[in-house]
Enzyme design. Structure first.
Site, PDB file in Angstrom:
ATOM      1  N   HIS A  27       0.861  -1.184   0.000  1.00  0.00           N
ATOM      2  CA  HIS A  27       0.000   0.000   0.000  1.00  0.00           C
ATOM      3  C   HIS A  27       0.897   1.233   0.000  1.00  0.00           C
ATOM      4  O   HIS A  27       1.591   1.496   0.981  1.00  0.00           O
ATOM      5  CB  HIS A  27      -0.900  -0.013   1.240  1.00  0.00           C
ATOM      6  CG  HIS A  27      -1.912   1.097   1.273  1.00  0.00           C
ATOM      7  ND1 HIS A  27      -2.916   1.169   2.211  1.00  0.00           N
ATOM      8  CD2 HIS A  27      -2.092   2.196   0.493  1.00  0.00           C
ATOM      9  CE1 HIS A  27      -3.657   2.236   2.006  1.00  0.00           C
ATOM     10  NE2 HIS A  27      -3.166   2.884   0.964  1.00  0.00           N
ATOM     11  N   GLU A  32      -2.023  -1.284  -3.488  1.00  0.00           N
ATOM     12  CA  GLU A  32      -3.154  -0.534  -2.945  1.00  0.00           C
ATOM     13  C   GLU A  32      -2.811   0.948  -2.970  1.00  0.00           C
ATOM     14  O   GLU A  32      -1.678   1.334  -2.655  1.00  0.00           O
ATOM     15  CB  GLU A  32      -3.442  -0.977  -1.509  1.00  0.00           C
ATOM     16  CG  GLU A  32      -3.820  -2.442  -1.398  1.00  0.00           C
ATOM     17  CD  GLU A  32      -3.977  -2.920   0.031  1.00  0.00           C
ATOM     18  OE1 GLU A  32      -4.602  -3.981   0.213  1.00  0.00           O
ATOM     19  OE2 GLU A  32      -3.482  -2.249   0.966  1.00  0.00           O
ATOM     20  N   HIS A  50      -8.740  -7.748   5.045  1.00  0.00           N
ATOM     21  CA  HIS A  50      -8.700  -6.775   6.133  1.00  0.00           C
ATOM     22  C   HIS A  50      -9.043  -7.458   7.458  1.00  0.00           C
ATOM     23  O   HIS A  50     -10.148  -7.943   7.647  1.00  0.00           O
ATOM     24  CB  HIS A  50      -9.637  -5.577   5.915  1.00  0.00           C
ATOM     25  CG  HIS A  50      -9.181  -4.364   6.685  1.00  0.00           C
ATOM     26  ND1 HIS A  50      -8.118  -3.591   6.282  1.00  0.00           N
ATOM     27  CD2 HIS A  50      -9.592  -3.827   7.847  1.00  0.00           C
ATOM     28  CE1 HIS A  50      -7.923  -2.612   7.150  1.00  0.00           C
ATOM     29  NE2 HIS A  50      -8.803  -2.736   8.113  1.00  0.00           N
TER      30      HIS A  50
END
EC number: 2.6.99.2
Length: 265
Positions: free
Chosen positions: A42, A69, A213
């Site tokens: 990310h 991400e 997540h």
């Protein structure tokens, strides 16, 4: 089912001392040998863990596909378009959050998201949208030109932790979920149903379906057993386990649990 290993938390440990060790790049061959199918990173706007230097090297050196991400900020999208990972997963981002707190507002941000997707796809980058398991949102996703959705499993993971771990007895207890066991069990059933229904609807809409997540060694089995989900992205729990077991064994064990759950459905 594919496993994407998010290696952000190796960079979190490095940034705790603002030095160059541990280097996330060293994880790549270990994660691959352990059976992972993808590397996930990310690149946040504030560069709190993975930075541009990391991202460039990881994409260049990883023999596994890289799933990057990122937010829909135009400057970030430009960087991702230049770096050309295998896939970009668009996520919402707030600077003050500890981790991504919810799914993309695909309906409210439809134009900006569509523009970002167009730019990425022009650079031959597949696009996934990180969303809450909501049918209306999925319908909007199908119209944006995205290839995939990643269902946000955070609510499920939080309820599971409050129900089946000692989280409620620690300083990190989730106040909004300090409920009776019966209420938590009902909420967990609803959360699982929402994820299952969302996965079915997304697949019927022509979208590939991932999930992630808050997934860990205890709660991943239920999600891995869902027929329409083809990929899980997991980071913190694997990197945390690697402190005790080493990175190879941490990844291998997660892949084993996922494979076993997949054979059960």
């Amino acid at each position: 089912m594919k496993l994407g290993v998010n290696i952000d938390h190796i960079a979190v440990l490095r940034e705790a001392r603002k030095i160059n060790d541990p280097d996330p790049i060293e994880a790549l061959p270990i994660v691959k040998r352990a059976g992972a199918d993808q590397i996930t990173i990310h690149l946040r706007e504030d560069r709190r863990h993975i930075n541009d230097f990391d991202a460039k090297r990881i994409i260049e050196y990883s023999s596994l596909p890289v799933n990057m991400e990122c937010s829909i900020d135009p400057d970030i999208i430009d960087i991702v378009a230049q770096l050309k990972p295998h896939r970009a997963t668009l996520v919402p981002e707030k600077r003050e959050e500890v981790t991504t707190e919810g799914g993309l507002d695909v309906i409210g941000q439809y134009e900006r998201i569509s523009d970002a997707i167009e730019k990425l796809k022009a650079n031959e980058i597949d696009v996934s949208l990180f969303i809450d398991p909501d049918i209306e949102i999925i319908a909007a996703c199908a119209d944006t030109g995205a290839d995939m959705v990643e269902l946000h499993t955070g609510e499920y993971a939080n309820i599971y932790a409050m129900l089946y771990s000692n989280l409620s007895k620690t300083p990190h207890s989730i106040k909004s979920l300090e409920l009776s066991r019966k209420e938590l069990q009902e909420k967990l059933s609803i959360a699982i149903g929402d994820l299952e229904n969302a996965a079915i609807y997304a697949a019927k809409s022509g979208l590939l379906v991932a999930a992630g997540h808050g997934l860990n060694y205890q709660n991943v089995g239920t999600i891995a057993a869902m027929a329409n989900i083809i990929e899980l992205n997991i980071g913190q729990s694997i990197i945390a386990r690697s402190i005790w077991d080493g990175l190879f064994e941490a990844v291998r064990k997660m892949k084993e649990i996922i494979d076993e759950a997949g054979h059960c459905h």
